[in-house]
Motif scaffolding. Sequence first.
Motif, PDB file in Angstrom:
ATOM      1  N   GLU A 286       0.823  -1.209   0.000  1.00  0.00           N
ATOM      2  CA  GLU A 286       0.000   0.000   0.000  1.00  0.00           C
ATOM      3  C   GLU A 286       0.856   1.257   0.000  1.00  0.00           C
ATOM      4  N   SER A 287       1.962   1.218   0.731  1.00  0.00           N
ATOM      5  CA  SER A 287       2.837   2.383   0.804  1.00  0.00           C
ATOM      6  C   SER A 287       3.458   2.693  -0.549  1.00  0.00           C
ATOM      7  N   VAL A 288       3.994   1.673  -1.198  1.00  0.00           N
ATOM      8  CA  VAL A 288       4.645   1.884  -2.489  1.00  0.00           C
ATOM      9  C   VAL A 288       3.647   2.412  -3.515  1.00  0.00           C
ATOM     10  N   LEU A 289       2.460   1.820  -3.540  1.00  0.00           N
ATOM     11  CA  LEU A 289       1.457   2.229  -4.524  1.00  0.00           C
ATOM     12  C   LEU A 289       0.903   3.621  -4.230  1.00  0.00           C
ATOM     13  N   ASN A 290       0.439   3.829  -2.997  1.00  0.00           N
ATOM     14  CA  ASN A 290      -0.304   5.047  -2.677  1.00  0.00           C
ATOM     15  C   ASN A 290       0.585   6.258  -2.424  1.00  0.00           C
ATOM     16  N   GLN A 291       1.796   6.036  -1.912  1.00  0.00           N
ATOM     17  CA  GLN A 291       2.648   7.164  -1.557  1.00  0.00           C
ATOM     18  C   GLN A 291       3.679   7.506  -2.631  1.00  0.00           C
ATOM     19  N   VAL A 292       3.980   6.545  -3.509  1.00  0.00           N
ATOM     20  CA  VAL A 292       5.048   6.796  -4.479  1.00  0.00           C
ATOM     21  C   VAL A 292       4.576   6.615  -5.920  1.00  0.00           C
ATOM     22  N   ILE A 294       1.583   5.806  -7.580  1.00  0.00           N
ATOM     23  CA  ILE A 294       0.384   6.470  -8.099  1.00  0.00           C
ATOM     24  C   ILE A 294       0.531   7.991  -8.131  1.00  0.00           C
ATOM     25  N   PRO A 295       1.024   8.650  -7.062  1.00  0.00           N
ATOM     26  CA  PRO A 295       1.157  10.115  -7.119  1.00  0.00           C
ATOM     27  C   PRO A 295       2.099  10.609  -8.208  1.00  0.00           C
ATOM     28  N   ASN A 296       3.047   9.779  -8.631  1.00  0.00           N
ATOM     29  CA  ASN A 296       4.022  10.219  -9.627  1.00  0.00           C
ATOM     30  C   ASN A 296       3.638   9.867 -11.060  1.00  0.00           C
ATOM     31  N   LEU A 297       2.569   9.096 -11.232  1.00  0.00           N
ATOM     32  CA  LEU A 297       2.168   8.735 -12.587  1.00  0.00           C
ATOM     33  C   LEU A 297       1.594   9.950 -13.313  1.00  0.00           C
ATOM     34  N   PRO A 298       1.919  10.118 -14.585  1.00  0.00           N
ATOM     35  CA  PRO A 298       1.368  11.241 -15.354  1.00  0.00           C
ATOM     36  C   PRO A 298      -0.102  10.986 -15.681  1.00  0.00           C
ATOM     37  N   SER A 299      -0.778  12.033 -16.072  1.00  0.00           N
ATOM     38  CA  SER A 299      -2.175  11.896 -16.490  1.00  0.00           C
ATOM     39  C   SER A 299      -2.242  11.045 -17.754  1.00  0.00           C
ATOM     40  N   LEU A 300      -3.165  10.117 -17.759  1.00  0.00           N
ATOM     41  CA  LEU A 300      -3.330   9.223 -18.908  1.00  0.00           C
ATOM     42  C   LEU A 300      -4.362   9.794 -19.870  1.00  0.00           C
ATOM     43  N   PRO A 301      -4.271   9.465 -21.156  1.00  0.00           N
ATOM     44  CA  PRO A 301      -3.243   8.621 -21.781  1.00  0.00           C
ATOM     45  C   PRO A 301      -1.937   9.384 -22.021  1.00  0.00           C
ATOM     46  N   VAL A 302      -0.864   8.633 -22.291  1.00  0.00           N
ATOM     47  CA  VAL A 302       0.429   9.234 -22.606  1.00  0.00           C
ATOM     48  C   VAL A 302       0.901   8.697 -23.945  1.00  0.00           C
ATOM     49  N   ARG A 303       1.816   9.419 -24.551  1.00  0.00           N
ATOM     50  CA  ARG A 303       2.394   8.961 -25.814  1.00  0.00           C
ATOM     51  C   ARG A 303       3.215   7.694 -25.582  1.00  0.00           C
ATOM     52  N   SER A 304       3.342   6.910 -26.608  1.00  0.00           N
ATOM     53  CA  SER A 304       4.019   5.616 -26.482  1.00  0.00           C
ATOM     54  C   SER A 304       5.527   5.750 -26.326  1.00  0.00           C
ATOM     55  N   ALA A 305       6.050   6.929 -26.564  1.00  0.00           N
ATOM     56  CA  ALA A 305       7.485   7.155 -26.403  1.00  0.00           C
ATOM     57  C   ALA A 305       7.695   8.431 -25.597  1.00  0.00           C
ATOM     58  N   GLY A 306       8.786   8.454 -24.842  1.00  0.00           N
ATOM     59  CA  GLY A 306       9.086   9.629 -24.038  1.00  0.00           C
ATOM     60  C   GLY A 306       9.215   9.280 -22.566  1.00  0.00           C
ATOM     61  N   SER A 307       9.533  10.293 -21.753  1.00  0.00           N
ATOM     62  CA  SER A 307       9.790  10.066 -20.331  1.00  0.00           C
ATOM     63  C   SER A 307       8.543   9.594 -19.587  1.00  0.00           C
ATOM     64  N   ASP A 308       7.360  10.111 -19.968  1.00  0.00           N
ATOM     65  CA  ASP A 308       6.132   9.665 -19.304  1.00  0.00           C
ATOM     66  C   ASP A 308       5.869   8.193 -19.574  1.00  0.00           C
ATOM     67  N   ALA A 309       6.102   7.779 -20.804  1.00  0.00           N
ATOM     68  CA  ALA A 309       5.910   6.368 -21.144  1.00  0.00           C
ATOM     69  C   ALA A 309       6.909   5.493 -20.397  1.00  0.00           C
ATOM     70  N   ASP A 310       8.152   5.961 -20.290  1.00  0.00           N
ATOM     71  CA  ASP A 310       9.169   5.202 -19.554  1.00  0.00           C
ATOM     72  C   ASP A 310       8.769   5.050 -18.087  1.00  0.00           C
ATOM     73  N   LEU A 311       8.251   6.131 -17.510  1.00  0.00           N
ATOM     74  CA  LEU A 311       7.841   6.085 -16.112  1.00  0.00           C
ATOM     75  C   LEU A 311       6.699   5.093 -15.914  1.00  0.00           C
ATOM     76  N   CYS A 312       5.697   5.142 -16.772  1.00  0.00           N
ATOM     77  CA  CYS A 312       4.562   4.222 -16.652  1.00  0.00           C
ATOM     78  C   CYS A 312       5.016   2.773 -16.816  1.00  0.00           C
ATOM     79  N   ARG A 313       5.876   2.538 -17.795  1.00  0.00           N
ATOM     80  CA  ARG A 313       6.352   1.174 -18.036  1.00  0.00           C
ATOM     81  C   ARG A 313       7.154   0.654 -16.847  1.00  0.00           C
ATOM     82  N   ASP A 314       8.068   1.486 -16.340  1.00  0.00           N
ATOM     83  CA  ASP A 314       8.901   1.041 -15.217  1.00  0.00           C
ATOM     84  C   ASP A 314       8.077   0.827 -13.956  1.00  0.00           C
ATOM     85  N   ALA A 315       7.109   1.713 -13.716  1.00  0.00           N
ATOM     86  CA  ALA A 315       6.256   1.559 -12.538  1.00  0.00           C
ATOM     87  C   ALA A 315       5.452   0.268 -12.623  1.00  0.00           C
ATOM     88  N   LEU A 316       4.903  -0.009 -13.806  1.00  0.00           N
ATOM     89  CA  LEU A 316       4.124  -1.234 -13.992  1.00  0.00           C
ATOM     90  C   LEU A 316       5.012  -2.465 -13.837  1.00  0.00           C
TER      91      LEU A 316
END
Length: 334
Positions: A286-292, A294-316
């Motif tokens: 719960e701590s990892v998801l709710n405190q780190v 989820i709050p850092n995920l960009p607003s969806l949808p995001v482009r398939s390439a770029g820093s936002d996409a990298d962040l979403c992929r790595d978080a997932l």
Amino acid sequence: MSRTLINFGDVSEESEGDAVYNDYLLSQAAELAVEAIEEDLQGKSGSEAADIIDLLSPNSGDEPAAKRWQAHLCHAAQTRKIEIKDAPWFLSDRGWVALSEASLLPLPMDPQVLTAEILRQHAVFPVYAANLAGRSSSIESLSDAHGIDWLPLPEDQAATVESAAACLHSSDSVDWKGFWEDVQDIFADDLSPLQKRRLLLCTDGQLHAGGISGSAIYFKPRQTGPDEDDGPGDLDIDQIPNSLRQMIAILDPAVPVSELRQGRLHNTKLHSELSKADLVGSFRRESVLNQVLIPNLPSLPVRSAGSDADLCRDALFYGIRWCNRCRSGARGKT
């Protein structure tokens, strides 16, 4: 040798003749002391700096006598339109400063790593000159008499320790156990001033800061001992994807937050203090998801390439990886 009692009228409500005369002599001595400091001693060398401390705060265990001397000094200074606490009469590592500006070093009782030399080297505040170290008790008494804290502000102490930690980290080896023993002593077991300071060695080999919103440092999960974390306990949990490394870090085992007692791992006092100060937390889903994450995920949808996409992929990827580990561990216990 017996002491001669000099009458200053402390006992009797009515001032006797000798008490009045003795008090007059003391006032004259105070005027001479202030004159000597102002005209002959200030701004000179370390020897004169020591003389100033001796004049302003004689080492006396007699509280009434000390208060009487301070009262006469203040009066003598005020006749010269001088406030003792604001006068540049005190030698520091940064030159001559006011009593209200200089501080003593916040030394641990028994320094293991953070010695006077290291703290002085990294101090972010004016420190009394090294040759005045033997007059610390006099400086404390003088500061108390003027309502001034003789230690630096907690935030300045934290900045000093942070600077020292960075320097130590760049060296070949560091006794982190001794370092944190010193830190706990300096901050009297209240580590909250260390929030947002890069002091915590993590498994990526870097110093990280705890207590920052949107990021977290976690104790390395383990499955032994009475204080188990709700984590997978695997060895690769600290393999943080690149885009998450500024958000998630795992505390390095070199920081002594556990110890072996009677064949089992137990949390140390440092573990408790780091938790209480919100510097390090337990690795929980719960701590990892709710405190780190989820709050850092960009607003969806995001482009398939770029820093936002990298962040979403790595978080997932990171979330799925340790969730799978948790399920594997749960199946192994059934």
